[in-house]
Design an enzyme around this catalytic site. Structure first.
Site, PDB file in Angstrom:
ATOM      1  N   TYR A 179      -6.247   3.557 -13.597  1.00  0.00           N
ATOM      2  CA  TYR A 179      -7.105   2.623 -12.859  1.00  0.00           C
ATOM      3  C   TYR A 179      -7.901   3.346 -11.787  1.00  0.00           C
ATOM      4  CZ  TYR A 179      -4.103   2.423  -8.647  1.00  0.00           C
ATOM      5  OH  TYR A 179      -3.419   2.731  -7.500  1.00  0.00           O
ATOM      6  N   LYS A 196      -4.060   8.808 -11.699  1.00  0.00           N
ATOM      7  CA  LYS A 196      -4.057   7.458 -11.110  1.00  0.00           C
ATOM      8  C   LYS A 196      -3.574   6.457 -12.163  1.00  0.00           C
ATOM      9  CE  LYS A 196      -6.786   4.820  -7.753  1.00  0.00           C
ATOM     10  NZ  LYS A 196      -5.719   4.640  -6.791  1.00  0.00           N
ATOM     11  N   LEU A 252      -2.328  11.921  -4.998  1.00  0.00           N
ATOM     12  CA  LEU A 252      -3.598  11.556  -5.612  1.00  0.00           C
ATOM     13  C   LEU A 252      -4.726  12.241  -4.819  1.00  0.00           C
ATOM     14  CD1 LEU A 252      -4.817   9.548  -7.772  1.00  0.00           C
ATOM     15  CD2 LEU A 252      -5.482   8.208  -5.790  1.00  0.00           C
ATOM     16  N   GLU A 283       2.217  11.090   0.974  1.00  0.00           N
ATOM     17  CA  GLU A 283       1.006  10.301   1.212  1.00  0.00           C
ATOM     18  C   GLU A 283       1.435   8.868   1.472  1.00  0.00           C
ATOM     19  OE1 GLU A 283      -1.512  10.140  -2.335  1.00  0.00           O
ATOM     20  OE2 GLU A 283       0.255  10.303  -3.605  1.00  0.00           O
TER      21      GLU A 283
END
Ligand code: PDD
Length: 285
Positions: free
Chosen positions: A33, A147, A203, A179
């Protein structure tokens, strides 16, 4: 009010949009996505998001059947049809529908879904107070640079945050902050911004890339390195970046106030410059 969404080649009212129960996105989380911001009716750095989409799909052997231009045109059409001024566009591509079998079925056709979400995030009151984050163990898989729609780890982390009155969770592995559950984590020391290097563990954030692109203009330097939770708690400022938070001050980490519980000047300046660029359609290219 019903939105117009895009499913497998058609623009439809959301009530009429359907996906097979055999879709591998649903069964296995076998999909990718992207989330792109929209500000003042304009897409922000959409091309960079689509480049990351292509990379993610490539990494899982999913052949994208749509060109970058076709995908940008679908985004634009959704903005027009939904009169979207501010918010985001969610795009999901899955490997497609087939009877359940782990390995990739032959001749399977990918499914694609895009929808808009209206939200006011440029002038959100949260910027005045900053957000609270809580730390939690990073339970995700080893390829966080992809992702993937397989988001159970972040879902549980965000739920933990919500139950503790926080808006984001910072994921911690071996004492180091990887993160946010859906954002890049940063700390500030003087004129130096600190965020960890890109690797399979995080990411590669598009908003991160944008902030780094205007580093010289903003007068900051960048130290690309890991930081521990203890160092973050001790930092002068902390913030997150993402397509849905843009640049957002973090004023509490667990029960510790950062910058006396108020957004700091470095974060606010970065947000201001980011918004200036984003309103023109993006920072990157
Ligand atoms: N999340 N890290 C993770 C784990 C993320 O899920 C995101 C974005 C980011 C920031 O990436 P970007 O700056 O490209 O938005 C970092 C989106 C917004 C989401 O899942 O809704």
């Amino acid at each position: 009010m019903s939105r117009t969404v895009y499913v497998n080649g058609a623009f439809l009212p959301e009530e009429d949009a359907t996906i097979s129960i055999f879709d591998r996105g649903f069964i296995f989380g076998d999909g990718i996505y992207e989330v792109s911001a929209v500000l003042g009716g304009k897409l922000v750095d959409c091309e960079a998001h689509l480049i990351r989409l292509e990379r993610s799909c490539n990494e899982i052997g999913l052949k994208l059947a749509w060109s970058r231009d076709e995908l940008i045109a679908i985004h634009q059409e959704l903005i027009t049809r939904n009169k979207l001024d501010e918010g985001s566009i969610y795009l999901q591509v899955s490997r497609g529908a087939a009877d359940r079998d782990f390995a990739f079925p032959k001749d399977i056709k990918p499914s694609i879904v895009l929808f808009t979400q209206a939200r006011q995030f440029a002038d959100t009151p949260q910027v005045k107070t900053g957000i609270k984050v809580v730390s939690t163990l990073d339970l995700r898989w080893a390829r966080r640079d992809i992702k993937s729609v397989n988001l159970l780890g972040p879902v549980l982390a965000k739920q933990f945050a919500a139950e503790n009155g926080a808006q984001e969770a910072w994921l911690v592995e071996d004492g180091v902050v990887t993160e946010g559950a859906s954002s890049t984590a940063w700390i500030v020391k003087g004129k130096t911004l600190i965020s960890r290097p890109l690797s399979n563990k995080v990411l590669p954030g598009i908003t991160r890339k944008a902030v780094l692109a205007f580093l010289a203009e903003s007068g900051f330097t960048f130290e690309e390195r890991e930081f521990t939770l203890a160092e973050a708690i001790d930092a002068e400022e902390a913030f997150i970046t993402s397509a849905t938070s843009l640049v957002m001050p973090v004023t509490t980490i667990d029960s510790h106030s950062i910058h006396n519980g108020a957004p700091g000047p470095a974060t606010l300046r970065l947000r201001e410059i980011y918004l200036e660029h984003a309103r023109k359609g993006g920072v990157l290219g």
